[in-house]
Design an enzyme around this catalytic site. Structure first.
Site, PDB file in Angstrom:
ATOM      1  CG  ASN A 180     -46.601  22.166 -21.263  1.00 29.11           C
ATOM      2  OD1 ASN A 180     -45.717  22.681 -21.944  1.00 29.11           O
ATOM      3  ND2 ASN A 180     -46.529  22.075 -19.934  1.00 29.11           N
ATOM      4  CD1 TRP A 181     -46.253  19.604 -27.616  1.00 32.34           C
ATOM      5  CD2 TRP A 181     -44.982  20.676 -29.132  1.00 32.34           C
ATOM      6  NE1 TRP A 181     -46.837  19.438 -28.843  1.00 32.34           N
ATOM      7  CE2 TRP A 181     -46.081  20.075 -29.801  1.00 32.34           C
ATOM      8  CE3 TRP A 181     -44.057  21.397 -29.875  1.00 32.34           C
ATOM      9  CZ2 TRP A 181     -46.268  20.181 -31.181  1.00 32.34           C
ATOM     10  CZ3 TRP A 181     -44.242  21.500 -31.258  1.00 32.34           C
ATOM     11  CH2 TRP A 181     -45.336  20.892 -31.891  1.00 32.34           C
ATOM     12  CE  LYS A 182     -44.916  18.719 -19.151  1.00 34.12           C
ATOM     13  NZ  LYS A 182     -44.933  17.959 -17.935  1.00 34.12           N
ATOM     14  CG  HIS A 195     -46.614  23.629 -15.684  1.00 36.17           C
ATOM     15  ND1 HIS A 195     -45.806  22.709 -15.057  1.00 36.17           N
ATOM     16  CD2 HIS A 195     -47.428  22.923 -16.506  1.00 36.17           C
ATOM     17  CE1 HIS A 195     -46.127  21.494 -15.492  1.00 36.17           C
ATOM     18  NE2 HIS A 195     -47.106  21.594 -16.379  1.00 36.17           N
ATOM     19  CD  GLU A 202     -43.252  20.060 -15.585  1.00 35.36           C
ATOM     20  OE1 GLU A 202     -43.011  20.726 -16.605  1.00 35.36           O
ATOM     21  OE2 GLU A 202     -43.825  18.944 -15.625  1.00 35.36           O
ATOM     22  CD  GLU A 261     -51.397  20.817 -15.474  1.00 33.80           C
ATOM     23  OE1 GLU A 261     -51.564  20.131 -16.478  1.00 33.80           O
ATOM     24  OE2 GLU A 261     -50.328  21.410 -15.230  1.00 33.80           O
ATOM     25  N   GLY A 318     -47.096  13.625 -15.301  1.00 36.59           N
ATOM     26  CA  GLY A 318     -45.973  12.829 -15.798  1.00 36.59           C
ATOM     27  C   GLY A 318     -45.774  11.520 -15.065  1.00 36.59           C
ATOM     28  CB  SER A 341     -51.310  10.885 -16.133  1.00 31.15           C
ATOM     29  OG  SER A 341     -50.005  10.987 -15.580  1.00 31.15           O
ATOM     30  N   GLY A 360     -49.551  16.931 -21.274  1.00 28.53           N
ATOM     31  CA  GLY A 360     -48.105  16.992 -21.451  1.00 28.53           C
ATOM     32  C   GLY A 360     -47.638  15.895 -22.396  1.00 28.53           C
ATOM     33  N   GLY A 361     -47.176  14.783 -21.825  1.00 26.41           N
ATOM     34  CA  GLY A 361     -46.555  13.689 -22.587  1.00 26.41           C
ATOM     35  C   GLY A 361     -47.340  13.256 -23.814  1.00 26.41           C
TER      36      GLY A 361
HETATM   37  C1  PEP Z   1     -48.427  18.948 -17.718  1.00 24.27           C
HETATM   38  O1  PEP Z   1     -47.215  19.038 -17.732  1.00 24.27           O
HETATM   39  O2  PEP Z   1     -49.134  19.981 -17.647  1.00 24.27           O
HETATM   40  C2  PEP Z   1     -49.024  17.621 -17.781  1.00 24.27           C
HETATM   41  C3  PEP Z   1     -50.285  17.516 -17.518  1.00 24.27           C
HETATM   42  O3  PEP Z   1     -48.180  16.581 -18.106  1.00 24.27           O
HETATM   43  P1  PEP Z   1     -48.618  15.030 -18.354  1.00 24.27           P
HETATM   44  O4  PEP Z   1     -49.834  15.048 -19.252  1.00 24.27           O
HETATM   45  O5  PEP Z   1     -47.424  14.418 -19.023  1.00 24.27           O
HETATM   46  O6  PEP Z   1     -48.938  14.449 -17.023  1.00 24.27           O
END
Ligand code: PEP
Length: 252
Positions: free
Chosen positions: A9-11, A95, A97, A167, A173, A213, A234-235
């Site tokens: 997920n590049w957000k 999600h 967010e 999640e 994050g 993470s 994500g990251g």
């Molecule tokens: C996400 O945004 O779905 C996520 C899992 O982010 P991260 O891997 O950065 O925790």
């Protein structure tokens, strides 16, 4: 055996040009990978361009969101049909967010999930508890409520297209992933709950991803858990070598 899915997920990251550079690097690094399915969720603006660049590679496209109506006076929104039109196969719904920043309720998430299925998109349906809810030992009741509300109206036969992503919000994050055991406890409960709602086959066949993470350093131990069928990243999906290492997780 369930085929694992690793989704990135590049957000709110990457212009079209930056997206091109990242996807071309990733394409090279995942040549020959056939075990996990791979999906990338870029910003909408890069989707069409990337659809040409991923052709002939194992990388599939995923949207970060979708609106539930087909068309009409809904300024700023994107329909499931429009996503299909640009080569999208998956879409993230619910999600945390979007739930937190854009006030998406379980009901809204359910509408999006049903709209995705109606148009032949595969929803990656996110659930998960806050730190406070975990500390109050409410994790399982929260994820059950989210599953119950989010999957309302989904038929047994449609579950083959639904992916669940557990999640925990406190892990997203933050660099603090759930331990493999913490994640497995929830994944196991989710699978049992899917069995209660839909029966044996859908419960066995539904992919349950872990997100929060995920990194090259923890993917192998997470994927060693019996009920973890992939990851939503994500990251670490913004760095091609890290994401490629996650895709090439070691099996045990
Ligand atoms: C996400 O945004 O779905 C996520 C899992 O982010 P991260 O891997 O950065 O925790």
């Amino acid at each position: 055996m369930i085929r694992p899915l690793i989704a990135g997920n590049w957000k709110l990251h990457n212009t079209t040009r930056q997206a091109e550079v990242l996807i071309m690097e990733l394409r090279e690094l995942v040549k020959g990978v056939d075990l996990p399915e791979i999906a990338i969720a870029p910003p909408f603006t890069a989707m069409h361009h990337l659809s040409h660049l991923v052709a002939g590679s194992p990388i599939k496209l995923c949207a970060q969101d979708v609106f539930w109506e087909k068309s009409g006076a809904f300024t700023g929104e994107i329909s499931a049909e429009m996503l299909r039109d640009v080569g999208c196969e998956y879409v993230i719904v619910g999600h945390s967010e979007r739930r937190a920043t854009f006030h998406e309720t379980d009901e809204v998430v359910n509408k999006k999930l049903l709209a995705a299925l109606r148009e032949g998109l595969k929803p990656i349906f996110c659930i998960g508890e806050t730190l406070e809810e975990r500390e109050m030992e409410e994790t399982l009741s929260v994820v059950k409520r989210q599953l119950n509300e989010g999957l309302k109206g989904v038929l047994d036969g449609q579950m083959k297209d639904v992916v669940i992503a557990y999640e925990p919000i406190w892990a997203i994050g933050t660099g603090r992933a759930a331990t493999p055991e913490q994640a497995e406890d929830v994944h196991n409960a989710v699978r049992n709950y899917l069995y209660d709602i839909f029966g044996l086959e859908p419960a066995r066949g539904t992919r349950i991803l872990y997100g929060g993470s995920v990194k090259p350093e923890n993917i192998d131990s997470l994927m060693a858990q019996p009920n973890i069928d992939g990851a939503l990243v994500g990251g670490a999906s913004l760095k091609a070598p890290d994401f490629a290492r996650i895709i090439r997780f070691q099996h045990t």
